[in-house]
Scaffold this active site. Structure first.
Site, PDB file in Angstrom:
ATOM      1  N   ASP A   1       3.423  -2.205   8.139  1.00 24.06           N
ATOM      2  CA  ASP A   1       2.344  -2.316   7.148  1.00 24.06           C
ATOM      3  C   ASP A   1       1.338  -1.195   7.387  1.00 24.06           C
ATOM      4  OD1 ASP A   1       0.767  -3.271   5.107  1.00 24.06           O
ATOM      5  OD2 ASP A   1       0.554  -5.297   5.923  1.00 24.06           O
TER       6      ASP A   1
ATOM      7  N   GLY B   1       0.828  -1.207   0.000  1.00 23.65           N
ATOM      8  CA  GLY B   1       0.000   0.000   0.000  1.00 23.65           C
ATOM      9  C   GLY B   1       0.859   1.251   0.000  1.00 23.65           C
ATOM     10  N   SER B   2       0.206   2.397  -0.084  1.00 18.69           N
ATOM     11  CA  SER B   2       0.954   3.649  -0.255  1.00 18.69           C
ATOM     12  C   SER B   2       1.748   4.016   0.995  1.00 18.69           C
ATOM     13  CB  SER B   2       0.004   4.781  -0.644  1.00 18.69           C
ATOM     14  OG  SER B   2      -1.040   4.891   0.297  1.00 18.69           O
TER      15      SER B   2
ATOM     16  N   GLU C   1      -0.461 -10.497   4.001  1.00 21.67           N
ATOM     17  CA  GLU C   1      -0.226  -9.546   5.097  1.00 21.67           C
ATOM     18  C   GLU C   1      -0.510 -10.213   6.443  1.00 21.67           C
ATOM     19  OE1 GLU C   1      -1.203  -5.326   2.856  1.00 21.67           O
ATOM     20  OE2 GLU C   1      -2.840  -6.446   3.717  1.00 21.67           O
TER      21      GLU C   1
ATOM     22  N   GLY D   1      -6.583  -4.876   3.733  1.00 24.30           N
ATOM     23  CA  GLY D   1      -6.918  -5.588   2.500  1.00 24.30           C
ATOM     24  C   GLY D   1      -7.457  -4.696   1.401  1.00 24.30           C
TER      25      GLY D   1
END
Ligand code: 5RP
Length: 229
Positions: A89, A35-36, A111, A103
């Protein structure tokens, strides 16, 4: 939830990621999220590796694996890893009790494995991700294709409505070759119970409720960085 625009949000994601990377030590096996926000952390780790930090890492998605390799980070195979020292994360929602929905990027299964293997699990977010109750963000669920309708029916029995995720007008396929349904349960009063019920559905590979899988949430806000633990 604090109302923020995209520029503020990106600045907060970066600030949280930089703070999290400070916890990585020489020799660590590092779990890299997807993710970003996780990407800001991976970029910073890459910078430190180029400056001489010796670490190895495992990725929660093919995207992350490629990104990390492009930064010169030595990657290990998640399949054969017994444990991870620290993972960083992102999350789509979190509460102060450190329960999460993850998700949004479709990488929830890996993850979850990464978080389960990790001794120190750090989540990095901007201030828009903090909620009083989980559930405004639909719960991503990875489903073995053959079991799609069965899982949708079982989710309905738990008062959830499902939408099959699409990307560019095609069914979204995960790194594991499966589908994602995004399930709306409304605001979730008892996430632990819902997670247990979802765990019992055959054909459901993983759901995005991360309960008890986080040690620390590092959230950046307009007032600076706040740590929940
Ligand atoms: C991917 C995830 C991400 O961590 C989550 O969607 C947050 O993403 P971002 O940092 O881009 O807001 O769970 O599956």
């Amino acid at each position: 939830m604090e109302p923020i625009d995209k520029t503020q949000q990106d600045a907060q994601k970066l600030a949280a990621a930089l703070e999290a990377v400070k916890f990585i030590k020489e020799g660590d096996v590092v779990g890299l999220g997807t993710g970003s926000t996780a990407t800001f952390a991976i970029e910073e780790i890459g910078k430190k590796v180029r400056e001489g930090l010796k670490i190895t890492a495992a990725a929660s998605s093919k995207r992350t694996e490629e990104l990390a390799k492009s930064y010169g980070i030595e990657m290990l195979d998640l399949q054969t890893l017994g444990s991870i020292d620290i993972s960083i994360d992102g999350a789509d929602e979190f509460t102060e009790s450190l329960n999460l929905i993850k998700g949004g990027g479709g990488a929830l299964f890996r993850e979850k494995i990464l978080a389960s293997l990790s001794k120190n699990r750090i989540i990095v977010t901007d201030s828009s991700k903090k909620v009083l109750k989980l559930g405004a963000f639909k719960v991503p669920i990875e489903v073995i294709p053959l079991a799609l309708q069965y899982v949708v029916n079982q989710v309905e029995k738990l008062n959830g409505s499902s939408i099959l995720r699409e990307k560019n007008n095609e069914t979204f396929i995960t790194d594991n070759g499966n589908f994602i349904i995004d399930a709306d349960f409304g605001l979730i009063d008892h996430p632990e119970e819902l997670a247990k019920s979802l765990n019992q559905i055959d054909g459901l590979l993983a759901h995005g409720l991360f309960i008890g899988l986080t040690n620390k949430v590092i959230m950046a806000s307009s007032n600076g960085v706040v740590v929940f633990e």
